[in-house]
Motif scaffolding. Structure first.
Motif, PDB file in Angstrom:
ATOM      1  N   TRP A 608      -5.907 -15.080   7.102  1.00  0.00           N
ATOM      2  CA  TRP A 608      -4.797 -14.141   6.884  1.00  0.00           C
ATOM      3  C   TRP A 608      -5.333 -12.728   6.666  1.00  0.00           C
ATOM      4  CZ3 TRP A 608      -0.328 -15.388   2.911  1.00  0.00           C
ATOM      5  CH2 TRP A 608       0.671 -14.420   3.036  1.00  0.00           C
ATOM      6  N   GLN A 609      -6.356 -12.605   5.831  1.00  0.00           N
ATOM      7  CA  GLN A 609      -6.885 -11.296   5.496  1.00  0.00           C
ATOM      8  C   GLN A 609      -7.589 -10.640   6.681  1.00  0.00           C
ATOM      9  OE1 GLN A 609      -6.337  -9.662   2.789  1.00  0.00           O
ATOM     10  NE2 GLN A 609      -7.665  -7.901   3.220  1.00  0.00           N
ATOM     11  N   ILE A 610      -8.258 -11.432   7.494  1.00  0.00           N
ATOM     12  CA  ILE A 610      -9.010 -10.870   8.621  1.00  0.00           C
ATOM     13  C   ILE A 610      -8.082 -10.541   9.787  1.00  0.00           C
ATOM     14  CG2 ILE A 610     -10.777 -11.362  10.344  1.00  0.00           C
ATOM     15  CD1 ILE A 610     -12.238 -13.013   8.243  1.00  0.00           C
ATOM     16  N   VAL A 611      -7.209 -11.469  10.134  1.00  0.00           N
ATOM     17  CA  VAL A 611      -6.378 -11.300  11.326  1.00  0.00           C
ATOM     18  C   VAL A 611      -5.230 -10.329  11.071  1.00  0.00           C
ATOM     19  CG1 VAL A 611      -4.895 -12.498  12.979  1.00  0.00           C
ATOM     20  CG2 VAL A 611      -6.982 -13.591  12.152  1.00  0.00           C
ATOM     21  N   ASP A 612      -4.543 -10.498   9.968  1.00  0.00           N
ATOM     22  CA  ASP A 612      -3.323  -9.712   9.727  1.00  0.00           C
ATOM     23  C   ASP A 612      -3.193  -9.439   8.227  1.00  0.00           C
ATOM     24  OD1 ASP A 612      -0.977  -8.413  10.209  1.00  0.00           O
ATOM     25  OD2 ASP A 612       0.242 -10.203  10.478  1.00  0.00           O
ATOM     26  N   PRO A 613      -3.990  -8.511   7.694  1.00  0.00           N
ATOM     27  CA  PRO A 613      -3.996  -8.294   6.244  1.00  0.00           C
ATOM     28  C   PRO A 613      -2.694  -7.687   5.751  1.00  0.00           C
ATOM     29  CG  PRO A 613      -5.311  -6.613   7.327  1.00  0.00           C
ATOM     30  CD  PRO A 613      -4.913  -7.596   8.385  1.00  0.00           C
ATOM     31  N   LEU A 614      -2.423  -7.920   4.488  1.00  0.00           N
ATOM     32  CA  LEU A 614      -1.249  -7.333   3.853  1.00  0.00           C
ATOM     33  C   LEU A 614      -1.468  -5.839   3.655  1.00  0.00           C
ATOM     34  CD1 LEU A 614      -0.438 -10.049   1.164  1.00  0.00           C
ATOM     35  CD2 LEU A 614       0.951  -9.472   3.138  1.00  0.00           C
ATOM     36  N   LYS A 615      -0.438  -5.069   3.947  1.00  0.00           N
ATOM     37  CA  LYS A 615      -0.517  -3.620   3.800  1.00  0.00           C
ATOM     38  C   LYS A 615       0.716  -3.112   3.060  1.00  0.00           C
ATOM     39  CE  LYS A 615      -3.214  -2.863   8.019  1.00  0.00           C
ATOM     40  NZ  LYS A 615      -3.269  -2.159   9.320  1.00  0.00           N
ATOM     41  N   ARG A 616       0.566  -1.918   2.532  1.00  0.00           N
ATOM     42  CA  ARG A 616       1.677  -1.271   1.834  1.00  0.00           C
ATOM     43  C   ARG A 616       2.630  -0.665   2.854  1.00  0.00           C
ATOM     44  NH1 ARG A 616       2.664   4.071   0.634  1.00  0.00           N
ATOM     45  NH2 ARG A 616       4.070   4.468  -1.132  1.00  0.00           N
ATOM     46  N   THR A 617       3.868  -1.066   2.791  1.00  0.00           N
ATOM     47  CA  THR A 617       4.906  -0.501   3.650  1.00  0.00           C
ATOM     48  C   THR A 617       5.997   0.083   2.766  1.00  0.00           C
ATOM     49  OG1 THR A 617       6.083  -2.625   3.793  1.00  0.00           O
ATOM     50  CG2 THR A 617       4.443  -2.128   5.504  1.00  0.00           C
ATOM     51  N   VAL A 618       6.622   1.128   3.265  1.00  0.00           N
ATOM     52  CA  VAL A 618       7.676   1.817   2.519  1.00  0.00           C
ATOM     53  C   VAL A 618       8.980   1.652   3.276  1.00  0.00           C
ATOM     54  CG1 VAL A 618       8.493   4.015   1.622  1.00  0.00           C
ATOM     55  CG2 VAL A 618       6.047   3.471   1.553  1.00  0.00           C
ATOM     56  N   GLU A 619       9.958   1.146   2.596  1.00  0.00           N
ATOM     57  CA  GLU A 619      11.297   0.979   3.170  1.00  0.00           C
ATOM     58  C   GLU A 619      12.219   2.016   2.549  1.00  0.00           C
ATOM     59  OE1 GLU A 619      14.814  -2.423   3.694  1.00  0.00           O
ATOM     60  OE2 GLU A 619      13.019  -2.827   2.501  1.00  0.00           O
ATOM     61  N   GLU A 620      12.789   2.868   3.398  1.00  0.00           N
ATOM     62  CA  GLU A 620      13.693   3.904   2.923  1.00  0.00           C
ATOM     63  C   GLU A 620      15.137   3.466   3.127  1.00  0.00           C
ATOM     64  OE1 GLU A 620      12.725   7.491   4.910  1.00  0.00           O
ATOM     65  OE2 GLU A 620      10.875   7.832   3.768  1.00  0.00           O
ATOM     66  N   THR A 644       2.230  -7.774  10.020  1.00  0.00           N
ATOM     67  CA  THR A 644       2.959  -7.900  11.283  1.00  0.00           C
ATOM     68  C   THR A 644       3.621  -9.264  11.436  1.00  0.00           C
ATOM     69  OG1 THR A 644       1.342  -6.397  12.270  1.00  0.00           O
ATOM     70  CG2 THR A 644       2.757  -7.642  13.778  1.00  0.00           C
ATOM     71  N   HIS A 645       2.894 -10.316  11.094  1.00  0.00           N
ATOM     72  CA  HIS A 645       3.397 -11.682  11.280  1.00  0.00           C
ATOM     73  C   HIS A 645       3.578 -12.350   9.918  1.00  0.00           C
ATOM     74  CE1 HIS A 645       2.535 -11.135  15.536  1.00  0.00           C
ATOM     75  NE2 HIS A 645       1.302 -10.780  15.218  1.00  0.00           N
ATOM     76  N   MET A 646       4.349 -11.710   9.073  1.00  0.00           N
ATOM     77  CA  MET A 646       4.534 -12.211   7.712  1.00  0.00           C
ATOM     78  C   MET A 646       5.187 -13.588   7.704  1.00  0.00           C
ATOM     79  SD  MET A 646       3.880 -11.068   4.658  1.00  0.00           S
ATOM     80  CE  MET A 646       4.296 -11.341   2.936  1.00  0.00           C
ATOM     81  N   THR A 647       6.146 -13.791   8.563  1.00  0.00           N
ATOM     82  CA  THR A 647       6.871 -15.064   8.579  1.00  0.00           C
ATOM     83  C   THR A 647       5.951 -16.227   8.934  1.00  0.00           C
ATOM     84  OG1 THR A 647       8.847 -13.865   9.280  1.00  0.00           O
ATOM     85  CG2 THR A 647       8.868 -16.250   9.526  1.00  0.00           C
ATOM     86  N   ILE A 648       5.053 -16.012   9.876  1.00  0.00           N
ATOM     87  CA  ILE A 648       4.154 -17.090  10.307  1.00  0.00           C
ATOM     88  C   ILE A 648       3.209 -17.488   9.167  1.00  0.00           C
ATOM     89  CG2 ILE A 648       2.314 -17.692  11.922  1.00  0.00           C
ATOM     90  CD1 ILE A 648       3.641 -15.860  13.962  1.00  0.00           C
ATOM     91  N   TRP A 649       2.632 -16.498   8.515  1.00  0.00           N
ATOM     92  CA  TRP A 649       1.679 -16.819   7.444  1.00  0.00           C
ATOM     93  C   TRP A 649       2.361 -17.490   6.264  1.00  0.00           C
ATOM     94  CZ3 TRP A 649      -3.086 -16.861   8.895  1.00  0.00           C
ATOM     95  CH2 TRP A 649      -3.539 -15.998   9.880  1.00  0.00           C
ATOM     96  N   LEU A 650       3.542 -17.005   5.918  1.00  0.00           N
ATOM     97  CA  LEU A 650       4.269 -17.646   4.821  1.00  0.00           C
ATOM     98  C   LEU A 650       4.669 -19.066   5.195  1.00  0.00           C
ATOM     99  CD1 LEU A 650       6.590 -14.787   3.499  1.00  0.00           C
ATOM    100  CD2 LEU A 650       4.522 -15.699   2.445  1.00  0.00           C
TER     101      LEU A 650
END
Length: 934
Positions: A608-620, A644-650
């Motif tokens: 998860w960390q290598i392929v698609d790490p968690l990042k800070r996103t801002v929702e306005e 990007t692929h949060m649903t798959i990892w969860l």
């Protein structure tokens, strides 16, 4: 090239003087009588008292457009000529002759050529009111070596010096207001504006020049709108683009429509500022109102607008070149208007100063020519028209004096004048400031500008970004609860370590208990990280926390439940088939199992960390009004940890954890009938899995639905983690703690243990006896189980025979005179079973030969030799035997019950002592746990 001969231009003869309008000034009607210099005489500059002719081009016909401007110009020109004559500084007289252009291109050109061909030799052209006629004539001036000075042509097109090199004007151009507008915007720190322009060349040119000026000043043009007839659509677009400062370029006819639309769209008041041209006629909103808005509505929308235009007369009361202040000149001009009976023109001051410009120019040119003539006294000095025209241009560019309109100065032929600012206040325009183009200074009158609000409008909706963050009190309360949970977990850890050698704790695998506590504490620790957002840490740290808190929660969950399920698996592996040969399952193997579960977690997390790490996103979110009523908007934003692929990892994590919980439920169900408290946690595991599963499902759903409410989301997540961790730890350790306090030896007492296997056989009710699970030698357990089963079967047979003997004795007492004592060997032998478990060696004292032999005699057989025995023999009489059995059978019954897990004989025997009870007796380890069958 000099002027061409007049005879070479074949034009129709000019109209007779009687064709001029009756309203022509008197001094113009006699212009045909003055002696103008002819084409042959080039020494006009050498003589004093010369009459220098000036061609005046402007519309005079009352039916022509802009003719009203010309009517008010004549008194100003007459005053200027009179004041020049009175000054006695000039040795010549200016003679003007008006040629009516009628604001028509063809007629204007005819008048121009008539003046050149049939009139005197004009040294300069004065006038030019209509933009189209003026631009056509000005473009041809270079070929005629003439210079034109206009007092009313404000069109920006004439500022192109490449196309109109011989054109000057005393009136500022329409573009001259743009630097003043930029200065005004900078004064109030307005850096974002919008433009609304009428689709007319004059306004489009001003808009284009304004765009360049704004770009130079780093002022953003948020929106540029143009319209032809209906401006409402364009005004709506300005509002949609959040334009607050609107610069308009349109005439008064469309101005009423613009402000009507502004009223309907509520684009007025304290939040908006309109800047429009200032050359509209007085009360234009009443004369040009063609909208469905009432005058009151228009006045409401117009309140506070700023109009920008040139200053017709200087506000500084300084005596200028004429020796008069602007006020003194204005009084004389007003008297002339009354005598002539005409209306004033807003350009009269520029016409007055224009005549003075011409006079000063001629005076300087004549002076220069005389100097050249003196320098060439020995030569025949001549000068051509080209040279004169060049000298006029140079002198005009050097013009600098103070007139009634302010300082008169040209820059590339453009007047550097004064721009005034008026504000519409309570139905009338009030002057609030002025801009000096020469000094580039904006001077606003103190406290004269009235804004609709307490402060100037903002150039945009001031957006205050507001982070939706977790409330500090809520974070503090949940953190306190979390700390209490961690202290409880620490107390359980201390209890587990302190009593690790106690049989109750030792049988429950203290190492696995420590892992359960560790997993719970990791879950607790993740709550602190879930509550930290951008309000507490920087963006970079927050992005790191996104990964850390996820790892801690996942590892903590697996550690706690993995250890619990590993313990249950060991119980299941031991009890699922007691007949097969057993192997010892040590804690090291359980640690390997938990490590394998954690290894799977680590593989998932690392990928998860290598392929698609968690990042800070801002929702306005959408803008919100300020709760305090200020002219600002609140832009809520929320920080998330996403990829990007949060649903798959969860989905992968949830699937793995779900399988782990299902496996735990299976183990708990399989071991539900193992009733050793120290071993069997199936009931508590089931309760824990049920609570954790339900809470996780509810928590995940509510957390997703409250995604835009961080306080609610954090509260739900924290309470779910706290509840799951607390209930799991309490279900595992509280029963052990209570047992330790109330009954410390409970784990060492004999208990009936059942293990039922779901087999589809008729003997499903059969059970097997097992000894202590912690017995090191499992082969001894198998032997004891076999002996125990054989003894129970033999005891059952003896019990049946005893019941038959009892029934026979009760039925035939009178028929049996006596029974031999040696006929009861089995009865006496049965009595010896009583204390078979009290021997020192339990394995060799269990009913050895007495229970392996059949009885040698039958009950009820009689020996004839015993019939006639004495009194000592009577103890074997039926009465004595019956009495003796009535006492011994209960004793016998209680004697063999302990061997099958029943009541200890010493507990109820009348002859037993407290010291002989198993509760008060130390038994060999191999007999501390007894398991019964059916």
């Amino acid at each position: 090239a000099a002027f061409p001969p007049c005879c070479c231009i074949h034009l129709p003869p000019p109209p007779p003087p009687t064709s001029l309008p009756l309203s022509l000034p008197r001094f113009l009607s006699s212009s045909s009588t003055f002696s103008a210099p002819s084409c042959a005489h080039g020494d006009w500059f050498a003589r004093d008292g010369e009459n220098l002719p000036i061609m005046v081009l402007m519309p005079m016909n009352e039916s022509a457009l802009m003719s009203s401007i010309s009517q008010g110009i004549e008194p100003a020109v007459q005053l200027a000529i009179q004041h020049i004559r009175e000054s006695r500084k000039y040795s010549f007289s200016l003679i003007t002759k008006i040629y009516d252009t009628e604001c028509d291109n063809a007629k204007g050109l005819r008048a121009f050529f008539d003046a050149i061909c049939y009139g005197p030799k004009h040294l300069m052209i004065f006038g030019g009111v209509c933009p189209s006629v003026t631009s056509i004539i000005a473009e041809s001036l270079e070929g005629w070596n003439l210079v034109q000075l206009s007092f009313a042509a404000t069109t920006p097109v004439l500022a192109d010096k490449k196309k109109y090199p011989n054109f000057f004007r005393t009136v500022p151009s329409d573009n001259a207001v743009n630097p003043a507008v930029v200065k005004f915007l900078n004064y109030y720190n307005w850096t974002r504006v919008g433009t609304l322009t009428q689709d007319v060349q004059r306004f489009s040119e001003v808009r284009n020049d304004l765009t360049n000026e704004l770009e130079k000043a780093d002022i953003q043009i948020a929106d540029t709108e143009s319209f032809s007839n209906d401006p409402c659509v364009n005004v709506k677009k300005l509002k949609d683009n959040d334009v607050r400062i609107i610069i308009g370029q349109f005439d008064e006819n469309l101005a009423s429509k613009v402000f009507c639309c502004a009223y309907n769209l509520n684009m007025f008041g304290s939040k908006y500022q309109w800047i429009i041209p200032g050359w509209y006629q007085g009360n234009w909103w009443e004369q040009a109102n063609t909208t469905n808005c009432t005058t009151k509505k228009l006045l409401t929308a117009m309140e506070g607008y700023i109009s920008v235009d040139f200053e017709p007369l200087s506000a500084r009361q300084i005596k200028g070149i004429s020796g008069r202040t602007p006020k003194e000149y204005e009084r004389e001009y007003s008297r002339e208007l009354q005598q002539k009976g005409v209306e004033a023109s807003k350009f009269h001051g520029f016409a007055y100063d224009g005549i003075w410009v011409i006079a000063k120019t001629f005076f300087r040119v004549m002076e220069l020519l005389r100097i050249k003539q003196r320098q060439n006294v020995y030569h025949n000095f001549t000068v051509d028209d080209r040279e004169v025209g060049k000298m006029v241009l140079d002198v005009m560019n050097e013009t600098n004096f103070y007139g009634v309109t302010g300082q008169v100065m040209f820059r590339n032929g453009e007047r550097m004048g004064t721009i005034k600012f008026n504000q519409f206040q309570e139905g009338q325009e009030v002057k609030v400031g002025e801009y000096n183009a020469i000094a580039d200074v904006l001077d606003l009158i103190n406290n004269s500008i009235r804004f609709q609000g307490v402060e100037p409008p903002k150039d945009r909706t001031i957006v205050h970004q507001q982070r939706r963050q977790i409330n500090v009190p809520l974070y503090s309360i949940l953190s306190t609860i979390t700390i209490l949970g961690m202290l409880m977990a620490g107390a359980f850890l201390f209890f587990n370590i302190k009593n690790r050698n106690h049989r109750l704790i030792k049988m429950s695998s203290p190492y696995m208990n420590n892992l359960i506590i560790l997993g719970g504490m990791l879950s607790y620790a993740s709550i602190f990280l879930f509550g930290l957002d951008g309000g507490f840490v920087s963006d970079k740290v927050f992005e790191t926390l996104c990964t850390v808190r996820t790892w801690i929660l996942i590892v903590g969950y697996t550690t706690a439940f993995g250890a619990m399920f590993a313990k249950t698996w060991r119980v299941h592996a031991i009890f699922k088939n007691v007949k097969m040969k057993k192997k010892i399952i040590k804690d090291q193997k359980l640690l390997i199992i938990v490590g394998g579960m954690l290894l799977i977690d680590l593989c998932i997390l690392i990928c998860w960390q290598i392929v698609d790490p968690l990042k800070r996103t801002v929702e306005e979110y959408s803008l919100e009004a300020d709760p305090q009523g200020r002219d600002i908007a609140i832009l809520p934003f929320l920080e998330h940890c996403e990829n990007t692929h949060m649903t798959i990892w969860l989905g992968i994590v949830y699937a793995y954890k779900g399988l782990l919980m299902l496996f735990g439920c299976f183990l708990a169900w399989e071991t539900r009938n193992v009733s050793i408290p120290a071993l069997n946690d199936s009931k508590y595991i089931g309760m824990s899995v049920y609570n954790v599963g339900i809470m996780c499902i509810i928590g995940a759903a509510v957390s997703f639905l409250t995604r835009d409410q961080p306080n609610v989301q954090f509260c739900i997540v924290a309470l779910v983690i706290i509840f799951c961790s607390t209930i799991t730890l309490c279900l595992v350790f509280v029963p052990k703690f209570i047992t330790m306090r109330t009954n410390p030896d409970a784990a060492t007492q004999n208990r009936r243990l059942k293990f039922t296997q779901n087999q589809k056989k008729e003997d499903s009710k059969t059970s097997t006896s097992v000894t202590s699970v912690n017995q090191a030698n499992t082969s001894r357990l198998d032997g004891l189980q076999t002996d125990n089963h054989r003894l129970r079967m033999r005891i059952t047979e003896l019990d049946k025979e005893l019941e038959e003997v009892t029934m026979q004795l009760q039925d035939t007492p009178e028929k049996t005179p006596y029974i031999k004592q040696n006929h009861y060997p089995d009865a006496n032998n049965i009595l010896s079973i009583r204390n078979f478990t009290d021997g020192k060696d339990g394995e060799k004292s269990i009913l050895k030969n007495h229970l392996e032999q059949k009885p040698q005699a039958q009950w009820g057989s009689m020996d004839p030799s015993r019939i006639n025995r004495g009194p000592l023999e009577d103890i074997n009489s039926p009465e004595h035997i019956q009495r003796r059995l009535s006492l011994q059978l209960p004793i016998l019954h209680h004697a063999y019950l302990p061997s099958i897990g029943g009541v200890d004989a010493s507990c109820t025997s009348p002859n037993g002592s407290p010291g002989s009870s198993p509760r008060h007796r130390h038994m060999p380890p191999s007999y501390r746990v007894m398991v019964s069958g059916l």
